[in-house]
Design a protein around this motif. Sequence first.
Motif, PDB file in Angstrom:
ATOM      1  N   LEU A 113     -11.943   8.668 -14.146  1.00  0.00           N
ATOM      2  CA  LEU A 113     -11.450   7.407 -13.615  1.00  0.00           C
ATOM      3  C   LEU A 113     -12.371   6.927 -12.505  1.00  0.00           C
ATOM      4  CD1 LEU A 113      -7.616   8.081 -13.101  1.00  0.00           C
ATOM      5  CD2 LEU A 113      -8.709   6.939 -15.029  1.00  0.00           C
ATOM      6  N   PRO A 114     -12.519   5.609 -12.334  1.00  0.00           N
ATOM      7  CA  PRO A 114     -13.223   5.103 -11.155  1.00  0.00           C
ATOM      8  C   PRO A 114     -12.351   5.311  -9.926  1.00  0.00           C
ATOM      9  CG  PRO A 114     -12.266   3.285 -12.383  1.00  0.00           C
ATOM     10  CD  PRO A 114     -12.015   4.528 -13.194  1.00  0.00           C
ATOM     11  N   GLY A 115     -12.965   5.632  -8.803  1.00  0.00           N
ATOM     12  CA  GLY A 115     -12.195   5.804  -7.583  1.00  0.00           C
ATOM     13  C   GLY A 115     -11.776   4.469  -6.989  1.00  0.00           C
ATOM     14  N   PRO A 116     -10.659   4.430  -6.264  1.00  0.00           N
ATOM     15  CA  PRO A 116     -10.158   3.169  -5.720  1.00  0.00           C
ATOM     16  C   PRO A 116     -11.077   2.530  -4.688  1.00  0.00           C
ATOM     17  CG  PRO A 116      -8.866   5.028  -4.908  1.00  0.00           C
ATOM     18  CD  PRO A 116      -9.749   5.560  -5.988  1.00  0.00           C
ATOM     19  N   ILE A 117     -11.794   3.325  -3.905  1.00  0.00           N
ATOM     20  CA  ILE A 117     -12.732   2.754  -2.928  1.00  0.00           C
ATOM     21  C   ILE A 117     -13.890   2.087  -3.653  1.00  0.00           C
ATOM     22  CG2 ILE A 117     -14.321   3.252  -1.046  1.00  0.00           C
ATOM     23  CD1 ILE A 117     -11.397   3.519  -0.226  1.00  0.00           C
ATOM     24  N   THR A 118     -14.473   2.787  -4.608  1.00  0.00           N
ATOM     25  CA  THR A 118     -15.593   2.228  -5.377  1.00  0.00           C
ATOM     26  C   THR A 118     -15.151   0.997  -6.152  1.00  0.00           C
ATOM     27  OG1 THR A 118     -16.684   4.379  -5.549  1.00  0.00           O
ATOM     28  CG2 THR A 118     -17.248   2.728  -7.220  1.00  0.00           C
ATOM     29  N   PHE A 119     -13.989   1.073  -6.790  1.00  0.00           N
ATOM     30  CA  PHE A 119     -13.455  -0.058  -7.560  1.00  0.00           C
ATOM     31  C   PHE A 119     -13.327  -1.283  -6.658  1.00  0.00           C
ATOM     32  CE2 PHE A 119     -10.728  -0.301 -11.620  1.00  0.00           C
ATOM     33  CZ  PHE A 119     -10.973  -1.654 -11.783  1.00  0.00           C
ATOM     34  N   ALA A 120     -12.746  -1.103  -5.485  1.00  0.00           N
ATOM     35  CA  ALA A 120     -12.521  -2.234  -4.581  1.00  0.00           C
ATOM     36  C   ALA A 120     -13.829  -2.785  -4.023  1.00  0.00           C
ATOM     37  CB  ALA A 120     -11.600  -1.806  -3.442  1.00  0.00           C
ATOM     38  N   ARG A 121     -14.727  -1.905  -3.630  1.00  0.00           N
ATOM     39  CA  ARG A 121     -15.977  -2.361  -3.018  1.00  0.00           C
ATOM     40  C   ARG A 121     -16.898  -3.062  -4.013  1.00  0.00           C
ATOM     41  NH1 ARG A 121     -17.585  -1.458   1.967  1.00  0.00           N
ATOM     42  NH2 ARG A 121     -16.111  -0.376   3.339  1.00  0.00           N
ATOM     43  N   LEU A 122     -16.715  -2.798  -5.296  1.00  0.00           N
ATOM     44  CA  LEU A 122     -17.546  -3.455  -6.308  1.00  0.00           C
ATOM     45  C   LEU A 122     -16.813  -4.616  -6.969  1.00  0.00           C
ATOM     46  CD1 LEU A 122     -19.308  -0.397  -7.993  1.00  0.00           C
ATOM     47  CD2 LEU A 122     -20.013  -1.750  -6.020  1.00  0.00           C
ATOM     48  N   SER A 123     -15.675  -4.998  -6.399  1.00  0.00           N
ATOM     49  CA  SER A 123     -14.896  -6.123  -6.914  1.00  0.00           C
ATOM     50  C   SER A 123     -14.910  -7.269  -5.904  1.00  0.00           C
ATOM     51  CB  SER A 123     -13.438  -5.697  -7.183  1.00  0.00           C
ATOM     52  OG  SER A 123     -13.367  -4.661  -8.135  1.00  0.00           O
ATOM     53  N   VAL A 124     -14.406  -8.410  -6.337  1.00  0.00           N
ATOM     54  CA  VAL A 124     -14.201  -9.562  -5.466  1.00  0.00           C
ATOM     55  C   VAL A 124     -12.705  -9.750  -5.276  1.00  0.00           C
ATOM     56  CG1 VAL A 124     -14.492 -12.055  -5.196  1.00  0.00           C
ATOM     57  CG2 VAL A 124     -16.315 -10.694  -6.253  1.00  0.00           C
ATOM     58  N   ASP A 125     -12.268  -9.855  -4.019  1.00  0.00           N
ATOM     59  CA  ASP A 125     -10.852 -10.056  -3.733  1.00  0.00           C
ATOM     60  C   ASP A 125     -10.586 -11.525  -3.413  1.00  0.00           C
ATOM     61  OD1 ASP A 125      -8.189  -9.852  -3.057  1.00  0.00           O
ATOM     62  OD2 ASP A 125      -8.599  -9.092  -1.033  1.00  0.00           O
ATOM     63  N   GLU A 126      -9.884 -12.186  -4.300  1.00  0.00           N
ATOM     64  CA  GLU A 126      -9.481 -13.575  -4.057  1.00  0.00           C
ATOM     65  C   GLU A 126      -7.960 -13.672  -3.894  1.00  0.00           C
ATOM     66  OE1 GLU A 126     -11.037 -15.946  -7.235  1.00  0.00           O
ATOM     67  OE2 GLU A 126     -13.127 -15.724  -6.563  1.00  0.00           O
ATOM     68  N   HIS A 127      -7.316 -12.544  -3.617  1.00  0.00           N
ATOM     69  CA  HIS A 127      -5.851 -12.551  -3.587  1.00  0.00           C
ATOM     70  C   HIS A 127      -5.268 -11.822  -2.387  1.00  0.00           C
ATOM     71  CE1 HIS A 127      -1.724 -12.478  -4.964  1.00  0.00           C
ATOM     72  NE2 HIS A 127      -1.711 -11.156  -4.891  1.00  0.00           N
ATOM     73  N   TYR A 128      -5.603 -10.542  -2.188  1.00  0.00           N
ATOM     74  CA  TYR A 128      -4.911  -9.737  -1.182  1.00  0.00           C
ATOM     75  C   TYR A 128      -5.311 -10.084   0.249  1.00  0.00           C
ATOM     76  CZ  TYR A 128      -2.787  -6.885  -4.800  1.00  0.00           C
ATOM     77  OH  TYR A 128      -2.030  -6.476  -5.866  1.00  0.00           O
ATOM     78  N   GLY A 129      -6.561 -10.365   0.457  1.00  0.00           N
ATOM     79  CA  GLY A 129      -6.988 -10.783   1.787  1.00  0.00           C
ATOM     80  C   GLY A 129      -7.484  -9.677   2.686  1.00  0.00           C
ATOM     81  N   THR A 130      -7.110  -8.417   2.403  1.00  0.00           N
ATOM     82  CA  THR A 130      -7.641  -7.302   3.180  1.00  0.00           C
ATOM     83  C   THR A 130      -8.132  -6.219   2.230  1.00  0.00           C
ATOM     84  OG1 THR A 130      -5.603  -5.957   3.378  1.00  0.00           O
ATOM     85  CG2 THR A 130      -5.922  -7.762   4.983  1.00  0.00           C
ATOM     86  N   HIS A 131      -9.153  -5.523   2.670  1.00  0.00           N
ATOM     87  CA  HIS A 131      -9.728  -4.445   1.874  1.00  0.00           C
ATOM     88  C   HIS A 131      -8.697  -3.356   1.616  1.00  0.00           C
ATOM     89  CE1 HIS A 131     -12.645  -1.565   0.399  1.00  0.00           C
ATOM     90  NE2 HIS A 131     -12.468  -0.765   1.426  1.00  0.00           N
ATOM     91  N   GLU A 132      -7.923  -3.009   2.635  1.00  0.00           N
ATOM     92  CA  GLU A 132      -6.936  -1.935   2.485  1.00  0.00           C
ATOM     93  C   GLU A 132      -5.894  -2.274   1.427  1.00  0.00           C
ATOM     94  OE1 GLU A 132      -3.760   0.784   5.038  1.00  0.00           O
ATOM     95  OE2 GLU A 132      -5.042  -0.679   6.067  1.00  0.00           O
ATOM     96  N   GLU A 133      -5.388  -3.490   1.448  1.00  0.00           N
ATOM     97  CA  GLU A 133      -4.376  -3.865   0.461  1.00  0.00           C
ATOM     98  C   GLU A 133      -4.934  -3.809  -0.950  1.00  0.00           C
ATOM     99  OE1 GLU A 133      -1.600  -7.163   1.163  1.00  0.00           O
ATOM    100  OE2 GLU A 133      -2.513  -7.337   3.155  1.00  0.00           O
ATOM    101  N   LEU A 134      -6.176  -4.251  -1.127  1.00  0.00           N
ATOM    102  CA  LEU A 134      -6.790  -4.196  -2.457  1.00  0.00           C
ATOM    103  C   LEU A 134      -6.963  -2.757  -2.911  1.00  0.00           C
ATOM    104  CD1 LEU A 134      -8.144  -5.580  -4.875  1.00  0.00           C
ATOM    105  CD2 LEU A 134     -10.308  -5.512  -3.589  1.00  0.00           C
ATOM    106  N   VAL A 135      -7.474  -1.890  -2.027  1.00  0.00           N
ATOM    107  CA  VAL A 135      -7.675  -0.483  -2.380  1.00  0.00           C
ATOM    108  C   VAL A 135      -6.358   0.169  -2.794  1.00  0.00           C
ATOM    109  CG1 VAL A 135      -8.245   1.801  -1.451  1.00  0.00           C
ATOM    110  CG2 VAL A 135      -9.749  -0.147  -0.996  1.00  0.00           C
ATOM    111  N   LEU A 136      -5.309  -0.060  -2.038  1.00  0.00           N
ATOM    112  CA  LEU A 136      -4.027   0.588  -2.337  1.00  0.00           C
ATOM    113  C   LEU A 136      -3.395   0.024  -3.606  1.00  0.00           C
ATOM    114  CD1 LEU A 136      -2.537   0.955   1.252  1.00  0.00           C
ATOM    115  CD2 LEU A 136      -3.792   2.637  -0.107  1.00  0.00           C
TER     116      LEU A 136
END
Length: 308
Positions: A113-136
């Motif tokens: 599986l891809p790790g949640p940190i790597t997944f989030a850092r290589l994605s674009v967040d247009e919804h959650y607004g914070t890195h932590e919320e996207l990672v979780l």
Amino acid sequence: MVRQTLHKLERKEATEEDLRGAQDDLARSIVGEQEVAGIDIVTDGHARWDDILTPFARHITGFEIGGLLRWFDNNVYYRRPVCVGDLEWGGPSSVDAWRFAHSVASKPVKAVLPGPITFARLSVDEHYGTHEELVLAIARVLAQEAFELEAAGARYLQIDEPALLDAPEDLALAKKALGIITGELKPSATEVTLATYFGDAKRLGEEIYDLPADVFGFDLVAGPENRAIVDALPGGKKVQAGVVDARNTKLEDKDDLARDIVTLAERFGADRVRVAPSSGLEFLPREKARAKLLHLAQAARRAETNGG
């Protein structure tokens, strides 16, 4: 064959069933090559994946698939996931592929599986607004995937977190996110490997061992300074030592590899040491990847004979 079938599919000269058949053939072949080489825990070589993120993003409600970006400092690319809404598990992404590999293998098959940190850092967040919320949010989806893999029979799970090496500020968040994933698994039922690669973990330090994993994977080729962190391996944990260069076609000397493996085994005990390529072998031509695996397995057997 898979690539040819994909081109035919684009021209409407093949069907989705044809593509699945070609992917099955490739996965069967890759599993067979690993077993012939003498690898103890095999994978399907990501035979059905263009990259490690897209297959999961396509099955997660709230993600759209963006454009191509370079995968770290390699000459391969991935499609960048774009988060546009609440992330929800939309069904298994990797379970069927694991089941097929398991059905054609005589050795245990590791799920990845891809790790949640790597997944989030290589994605674009247009919804959650914070890195932590996207990672979780990603972690909660991956937790469901991990649960389904374990229910299917997977007893080895690898979580890939290469991006964590350059994000020491995410270490506490990684512990929380990985805890969400591993918290869905039965105690002692599934062995979890946390794999880092493409560099060293010196910015994380020994605190990396606070993360909830049974095995810690380090790239000892691109990150030779990882050896100092490996030396600090806590009791009860195992190391996956990436001793074969997965991004260079040159074959390592088997005697040198064997000596390296013996040193690790003498330091920690053979039952706490796994040896592996430094990362996935998808960067190499197929015949070179096959030769690397054979060299690694032969070196490990030589080390065992020499008392490792």
